[in-house]
Motif scaffolding. Sequence first.
Motif, PDB file in Angstrom:
ATOM      1  N   MET A   1      42.039  34.228  47.473  1.00 53.55           N
ATOM      2  CA  MET A   1      42.703  34.117  46.196  1.00 53.55           C
ATOM      3  C   MET A   1      43.966  33.252  46.332  1.00 53.55           C
ATOM      4  O   MET A   1      44.651  33.302  47.342  1.00 53.55           O
ATOM      5  N   LEU A   2      44.236  32.526  45.292  1.00 59.00           N
ATOM      6  CA  LEU A   2      45.457  31.719  45.266  1.00 59.00           C
ATOM      7  C   LEU A   2      46.657  32.624  45.006  1.00 59.00           C
ATOM      8  O   LEU A   2      46.596  33.511  44.159  1.00 59.00           O
ATOM      9  N   PRO A   3      47.758  32.410  45.716  1.00 63.37           N
ATOM     10  CA  PRO A   3      48.940  33.237  45.481  1.00 63.37           C
ATOM     11  C   PRO A   3      49.619  32.853  44.158  1.00 63.37           C
ATOM     12  O   PRO A   3      49.570  31.711  43.720  1.00 63.37           O
ATOM     13  N   CYS A   4      50.239  33.830  43.557  1.00 63.28           N
ATOM     14  CA  CYS A   4      50.953  33.615  42.289  1.00 63.28           C
ATOM     15  C   CYS A   4      52.359  33.101  42.600  1.00 63.28           C
ATOM     16  O   CYS A   4      53.175  33.801  43.219  1.00 63.28           O
ATOM     17  N   ALA A   5      52.656  31.882  42.171  1.00 57.89           N
ATOM     18  CA  ALA A   5      53.972  31.287  42.414  1.00 57.89           C
ATOM     19  C   ALA A   5      55.068  32.072  41.697  1.00 57.89           C
ATOM     20  O   ALA A   5      56.169  32.251  42.226  1.00 57.89           O
ATOM     21  N   TYR A   6      54.780  32.552  40.501  1.00 57.44           N
ATOM     22  CA  TYR A   6      55.753  33.328  39.718  1.00 57.44           C
ATOM     23  C   TYR A   6      56.141  34.594  40.477  1.00 57.44           C
ATOM     24  O   TYR A   6      57.312  34.931  40.595  1.00 57.44           O
ATOM     25  N   LYS A   7      55.117  35.282  41.011  1.00 56.60           N
ATOM     26  CA  LYS A   7      55.376  36.521  41.740  1.00 56.60           C
ATOM     27  C   LYS A   7      56.130  36.249  43.035  1.00 56.60           C
ATOM     28  O   LYS A   7      56.987  37.030  43.442  1.00 56.60           O
ATOM     29  N   GLN A   8      55.829  35.129  43.689  1.00 53.34           N
ATOM     30  CA  GLN A   8      56.540  34.780  44.916  1.00 53.34           C
ATOM     31  C   GLN A   8      58.000  34.451  44.645  1.00 53.34           C
ATOM     32  O   GLN A   8      58.875  34.787  45.433  1.00 53.34           O
ATOM     33  N   LEU A   9      58.264  33.802  43.512  1.00 49.42           N
ATOM     34  CA  LEU A   9      59.647  33.427  43.185  1.00 49.42           C
ATOM     35  C   LEU A   9      60.471  34.603  42.683  1.00 49.42           C
ATOM     36  O   LEU A   9      61.621  34.778  43.073  1.00 49.42           O
ATOM     37  N   PHE A  10      59.881  35.408  41.785  1.00 50.31           N
ATOM     38  CA  PHE A  10      60.665  36.440  41.109  1.00 50.31           C
ATOM     39  C   PHE A  10      60.364  37.861  41.582  1.00 50.31           C
ATOM     40  O   PHE A  10      61.078  38.791  41.238  1.00 50.31           O
TER      41      PHE A  10
ATOM     42  N   ARG B   1      41.256  38.130  40.407  1.00 55.23           N
ATOM     43  CA  ARG B   1      40.509  39.296  40.916  1.00 55.23           C
ATOM     44  C   ARG B   1      39.542  39.812  39.858  1.00 55.23           C
ATOM     45  O   ARG B   1      38.410  40.189  40.169  1.00 55.23           O
ATOM     46  N   SER B   2      39.983  39.814  38.617  1.00 53.36           N
ATOM     47  CA  SER B   2      39.137  40.271  37.524  1.00 53.36           C
ATOM     48  C   SER B   2      37.937  39.349  37.335  1.00 53.36           C
ATOM     49  O   SER B   2      36.812  39.812  37.130  1.00 53.36           O
ATOM     50  N   LEU B   3      38.161  38.054  37.415  1.00 51.66           N
ATOM     51  CA  LEU B   3      37.069  37.089  37.270  1.00 51.66           C
ATOM     52  C   LEU B   3      36.073  37.238  38.411  1.00 51.66           C
ATOM     53  O   LEU B   3      34.856  37.201  38.188  1.00 51.66           O
ATOM     54  N   LEU B   4      36.564  37.434  39.619  1.00 54.01           N
ATOM     55  CA  LEU B   4      35.674  37.625  40.765  1.00 54.01           C
ATOM     56  C   LEU B   4      34.832  38.890  40.592  1.00 54.01           C
ATOM     57  O   LEU B   4      33.617  38.872  40.821  1.00 54.01           O
TER      58      LEU B   4
ATOM     59  N   PHE C   1      34.042  40.274  37.779  1.00 58.67           N
ATOM     60  CA  PHE C   1      33.135  40.012  36.659  1.00 58.67           C
ATOM     61  C   PHE C   1      31.920  39.222  37.126  1.00 58.67           C
ATOM     62  O   PHE C   1      30.782  39.555  36.794  1.00 58.67           O
ATOM     63  N   VAL C   2      32.149  38.185  37.919  1.00 62.63           N
ATOM     64  CA  VAL C   2      31.059  37.352  38.434  1.00 62.63           C
ATOM     65  C   VAL C   2      30.146  38.163  39.358  1.00 62.63           C
ATOM     66  O   VAL C   2      28.933  37.953  39.375  1.00 62.63           O
ATOM     67  N   GLN C   3      30.715  39.098  40.096  1.00 59.71           N
ATOM     68  CA  GLN C   3      29.932  39.940  40.998  1.00 59.71           C
ATOM     69  C   GLN C   3      29.206  41.060  40.261  1.00 59.71           C
ATOM     70  O   GLN C   3      28.445  41.799  40.869  1.00 59.71           O
ATOM     71  N   GLY C   4      29.458  41.190  38.959  1.00 60.11           N
ATOM     72  CA  GLY C   4      28.775  42.214  38.165  1.00 60.11           C
ATOM     73  C   GLY C   4      29.512  43.528  38.065  1.00 60.11           C
ATOM     74  O   GLY C   4      28.998  44.483  37.490  1.00 60.11           O
ATOM     75  N   ASN C   5      30.716  43.602  38.592  1.00 62.82           N
ATOM     76  CA  ASN C   5      31.531  44.821  38.506  1.00 62.82           C
ATOM     77  C   ASN C   5      32.368  44.764  37.226  1.00 62.82           C
ATOM     78  O   ASN C   5      33.574  44.537  37.267  1.00 62.82           O
ATOM     79  N   PHE C   6      31.726  45.001  36.098  1.00 61.55           N
ATOM     80  CA  PHE C   6      32.384  44.811  34.813  1.00 61.55           C
ATOM     81  C   PHE C   6      33.490  45.834  34.561  1.00 61.55           C
ATOM     82  O   PHE C   6      34.532  45.496  33.994  1.00 61.55           O
ATOM     83  N   VAL C   7      33.276  47.061  34.983  1.00 60.86           N
ATOM     84  CA  VAL C   7      34.296  48.095  34.783  1.00 60.86           C
ATOM     85  C   VAL C   7      35.535  47.771  35.625  1.00 60.86           C
ATOM     86  O   VAL C   7      36.662  47.843  35.134  1.00 60.86           O
ATOM     87  N   GLU C   8      35.316  47.409  36.880  1.00 52.93           N
ATOM     88  CA  GLU C   8      36.434  47.028  37.755  1.00 52.93           C
ATOM     89  C   GLU C   8      37.151  45.800  37.210  1.00 52.93           C
ATOM     90  O   GLU C   8      38.375  45.703  37.252  1.00 52.93           O
ATOM     91  N   SER C   9      36.376  44.855  36.684  1.00 54.83           N
ATOM     92  CA  SER C   9      36.952  43.656  36.092  1.00 54.83           C
ATOM     93  C   SER C   9      37.861  44.012  34.924  1.00 54.83           C
ATOM     94  O   SER C   9      38.977  43.503  34.818  1.00 54.83           O
ATOM     95  N   PHE C  10      37.396  44.908  34.059  1.00 58.61           N
ATOM     96  CA  PHE C  10      38.194  45.303  32.901  1.00 58.61           C
ATOM     97  C   PHE C  10      39.446  46.065  33.321  1.00 58.61           C
ATOM     98  O   PHE C  10      40.518  45.862  32.750  1.00 58.61           O
ATOM     99  N   LYS C  11      39.319  46.914  34.325  1.00 55.82           N
ATOM    100  CA  LYS C  11      40.486  47.673  34.813  1.00 55.82           C
ATOM    101  C   LYS C  11      41.535  46.743  35.427  1.00 55.82           C
ATOM    102  O   LYS C  11      42.727  46.983  35.297  1.00 55.82           O
ATOM    103  N   THR C  12      41.069  45.692  36.105  1.00 52.85           N
ATOM    104  CA  THR C  12      41.988  44.775  36.767  1.00 52.85           C
ATOM    105  C   THR C  12      42.758  43.916  35.773  1.00 52.85           C
ATOM    106  O   THR C  12      43.966  43.744  35.897  1.00 52.85           O
ATOM    107  N   TYR C  13      42.046  43.371  34.776  1.00 57.30           N
ATOM    108  CA  TYR C  13      42.700  42.495  33.797  1.00 57.30           C
ATOM    109  C   TYR C  13      41.927  42.548  32.474  1.00 57.30           C
ATOM    110  O   TYR C  13      40.997  41.772  32.260  1.00 57.30           O
ATOM    111  N   PRO C  14      42.294  43.465  31.573  1.00 61.84           N
ATOM    112  CA  PRO C  14      41.546  43.650  30.320  1.00 61.84           C
ATOM    113  C   PRO C  14      41.383  42.395  29.444  1.00 61.84           C
ATOM    114  O   PRO C  14      40.335  42.223  28.827  1.00 61.84           O
TER     115      PRO C  14
END
Length: 92
Positions: A1-10, A21-24, A26-39
């Motif tokens: 995963m690419l690091p978040c520049a905003y989170k690294q700075l602030f 993480r949510s997109l990954l 979702f692509v793997q078929g874990n729709f519930v986990e995807s929704f929990k990670t980023y609705p």
Amino acid sequence: MLPCAYKQLFGIDCPICGLQRSLLAFVQGNFVESFKTYPPLIFVLALLCMCLIYLVFPSIIKPKYLRYYSVLVLVIITINYIIKIADGNMYN
């Protein structure tokens, strides 16, 4: 995963932290986990699909509806971020 520049700075999550993480999941078929990670992911994906349809078939989707839905997606992302702040999940 690419690091978040905003989170690294602030040191706190940005409004779209968790999208990768949510997109990954979702692509793997874990729709519930995807929704929990980023609705808002479902709304973001729908917006991307609408944009692609507009580019290929501009007569199907009117630009004003695309603008309205874009604003709606931004509002949903903002609400998700406010809830994240209120829950205290900013420092994951």
